[in-house]
Design an enzyme around this catalytic site. Structure first.
Site, PDB file in Angstrom:
ATOM      1  N   ILE A  85       0.856  -1.197   0.000  1.00  0.00           N
ATOM      2  CA  ILE A  85       0.000   0.000   0.000  1.00  0.00           C
ATOM      3  C   ILE A  85       0.891   1.245   0.000  1.00  0.00           C
ATOM      4  O   ILE A  85       1.346   1.701   1.041  1.00  0.00           O
ATOM      5  CB  ILE A  85      -1.001  -0.030   1.171  1.00  0.00           C
ATOM      6  CG1 ILE A  85      -0.305  -0.121   2.525  1.00  0.00           C
ATOM      7  CG2 ILE A  85      -1.934  -1.238   1.019  1.00  0.00           C
ATOM      8  CD1 ILE A  85      -1.258   0.001   3.708  1.00  0.00           C
ATOM      9  N   ASP A  86       1.095   1.823  -1.160  1.00  0.00           N
ATOM     10  CA  ASP A  86       2.061   2.906  -1.330  1.00  0.00           C
ATOM     11  C   ASP A  86       1.384   4.145  -1.917  1.00  0.00           C
ATOM     12  O   ASP A  86       0.443   4.035  -2.704  1.00  0.00           O
ATOM     13  CB  ASP A  86       3.184   2.436  -2.265  1.00  0.00           C
ATOM     14  CG  ASP A  86       4.384   3.366  -2.239  1.00  0.00           C
ATOM     15  OD1 ASP A  86       4.560   4.092  -1.244  1.00  0.00           O
ATOM     16  OD2 ASP A  86       5.148   3.367  -3.219  1.00  0.00           O
ATOM     17  N   GLY A  87       1.878   5.325  -1.534  1.00  0.00           N
ATOM     18  CA  GLY A  87       1.408   6.575  -2.119  1.00  0.00           C
ATOM     19  C   GLY A  87       0.618   7.464  -1.188  1.00  0.00           C
ATOM     20  O   GLY A  87       0.049   8.472  -1.619  1.00  0.00           O
ATOM     21  N   THR A 116       0.817  -0.185  -5.465  1.00  0.00           N
ATOM     22  CA  THR A 116       0.243   1.032  -6.011  1.00  0.00           C
ATOM     23  C   THR A 116       1.274   2.150  -6.105  1.00  0.00           C
ATOM     24  O   THR A 116       2.409   2.016  -5.684  1.00  0.00           O
ATOM     25  CB  THR A 116      -0.930   1.497  -5.134  1.00  0.00           C
ATOM     26  OG1 THR A 116      -0.468   1.651  -3.783  1.00  0.00           O
ATOM     27  CG2 THR A 116      -2.064   0.495  -5.160  1.00  0.00           C
ATOM     28  N   SER A 117       0.861   3.263  -6.698  1.00  0.00           N
ATOM     29  CA  SER A 117       1.597   4.537  -6.804  1.00  0.00           C
ATOM     30  C   SER A 117       2.622   4.574  -7.927  1.00  0.00           C
ATOM     31  O   SER A 117       3.361   5.541  -8.050  1.00  0.00           O
ATOM     32  CB  SER A 117       2.284   4.906  -5.477  1.00  0.00           C
ATOM     33  OG  SER A 117       3.550   4.282  -5.339  1.00  0.00           O
TER      34      SER A 117
END
Length: 307
Positions: free
Chosen positions: A80-82, A255-256
Site C-alpha cells: 500500500i504505497d502513495g 500502487t503509486s
C-alpha cells in the site's frame, strides 16, 4: 446499498496532523463507501443487514466485470504505497493520507472476502519504515491498532482470521496485544486469512527461518541435508495461512507507480504475478482491484515449465 461490512474509527488526534478530512476529500473511486461511525448498540443489527447487501453488490460487480470467479488468485498481496503523495496533492497532512489508506484497506478486505479470495496480505509498513519520524510511526501504529480493534467483530462474523506478521522491535505493545486478542477471537475462522505485515522484512523473515533450522540442527533434531524448500517455507511468517497451503501470493499489487517489492514476501513471491498501477493507495477502489484481477487472468502461469 451504501454500507460494507467494516467500520472505521479514527485514532486519537495528534498535534502534528489536521482533523480527519471531510467525506468529500476521501477517495471517490469506491462505489460502496464506508458508513459513518454510529453507536455500537444502535448499529449492530443494521451492520449485519448491510454487510450482506454489500456482499451482494460486490458479487454483482465481479459478475459484470466478466472475470471468471474460478480463476481468481487464491492469495493476494498488496504493497500500500502513495499515502504521502496523495495527501500532498490535496493539501492534506501525511496522517490524513494514512487515514484514507486505512479506509482503502477496509474496502479491499471487504471485496476480497466477497469475491472469494482466500488470503490477503497487506504490507502496512516495512522494518525499514520504522525509522521514519516518530510522530508518523506512532500515528500509523495507533491507526492499525484501531483497525484491528474496530473490526474484530466483523472479522468474526465474516469468517476472517487475522494474523500479524513481522518482527520489528519498534512495534508497540498495545498493537501486539490487539493483534493477539483478535487472533484468538478469529482463530477458528476459515473463509479468509488476513495478514497484516507491520514492521515486516522479507530478508529478516528468511534469516529467522534459517536461525530456527540451525537451532534444530544443533539439537540434533534434523541434519543439514534434511533442509529443503518446504522446511524453510514452514518457518516463514505467511506459513500461518491455511497451514502453509496459501503462504505464497498468486498476485502482488503495488500502487503509486513504483515497480519494486521493497522487501515484501521475497521468498513467497518467487512465482507471483506482479501488477503496478499508477493510482495512489487511498484511491484504490473496486475498479482498480478489478483491473488487477483482470490483468492476472490474462496471463499464463507456467512456473518455469514449458506448456
Amino acid at each position: 446499498m451504501n454500507a460494507p461490512m467494516l467500520r472505521t474509527h479514527s485514532p486519537p488526534a495528534a498535534a502534528w496532523h489536521r482533523p480527519a478530512p471531510s467525506p468529500a476529500i476521501v477517495s471517490r473511486r469506491a462505489r460502496i463507501p464506508l458508513p459513518r461511525a454510529r453507536p455500537a448498540a444502535a448499529a449492530a443489527t443494521e451492520t449485519r443487514t448491510t454487510a450482506a447487501a454489500g456482499t451482494v453488490e460486490a458479487l454483482l460487480l465481479l459478475r459484470e466485470s466478466g472475470l471468471r470467479a474460478e480463476s481468481l488468485p487464491r492469495h493476494v498481496g498488496v504493497v500500500i504505497d502513495g499515502h504521502e503523495r496523495w495527501a500532498r496533492a490535496r493539501g492534506l497532512s501525511v496522517s490524513e493520507g494514512h487515514a484514507a489508506g486505512r479506509r482503502a484497506v477496509e474496502r479491499t478486505v471487504r471485496l476480497s472476502r466477497a469475491w472469494g479470495i482466500r488470503a490477503l496480505t497487506v504490507f502496512v509498513c516495512s522494518h525499514e519504515n520504522m525509522t521514519r519520524p516518530k510522530a508518523e510511526i506512532d500515528f500509523l501504529m495507533r491507526l492499525y491498532e484501531g483497525f484491528i480493534r474496530d473490526n474484530v467483530d466483523e472479522f468474526s462474523r465474516e469468517g476472517i482470521r487475522l494474523h500479524l506478521i513481522g518482527d520489528s522491535p519498534g512495534r508497540p505493545a498495545s498493537l501486539l496485544s490487539a493483534a493477539s486478542e483478535a487472533h484468538e477471537a478469529t482463530r477458528s475462522n476459515s473463509e479468509m486469512v488476513l495478514m497484516l505485515a507491520i514492521g515486516y522484512s522479507g530478508r529478516r523473515d528468511m534469516v529467522q527461518a534459517c536461525r530456527e533450522l540451525a537451532a534444530e540442527a544443533q539439537r540434533n533434531q534434523l541434519q543439514p541435508e534434511d533442509i529443503d524448500e518446504a522446511l524453510i517455507a514452514e518457518r516463514l511468517g505467511t506459513s500461518v495461512a491455511a497451514g502453509g497451503e496459501l503462504s505464497c501470493p498468486d498476485l502482488v499489487i503495488r500502487t503509486s507507480g513504483e515497480r519494486r517489492l521493497s522487501n515484501f514476501l521475497l521468498w513467497q513471491s518467487a512465482f507471483s504475478e506482479l501488477f503496478f498501477p499508477d493510482v495512489m493507495w487511498p484511491d484504490f477502489g473496486e475498479d482498480e482491484y478489478l483491473g488487477a484481477l483482470r490483468s492476472y487472468q490474462s496471463r499464463e502461469r507456467r512456473f518455469g515449465q514449458r506448456k
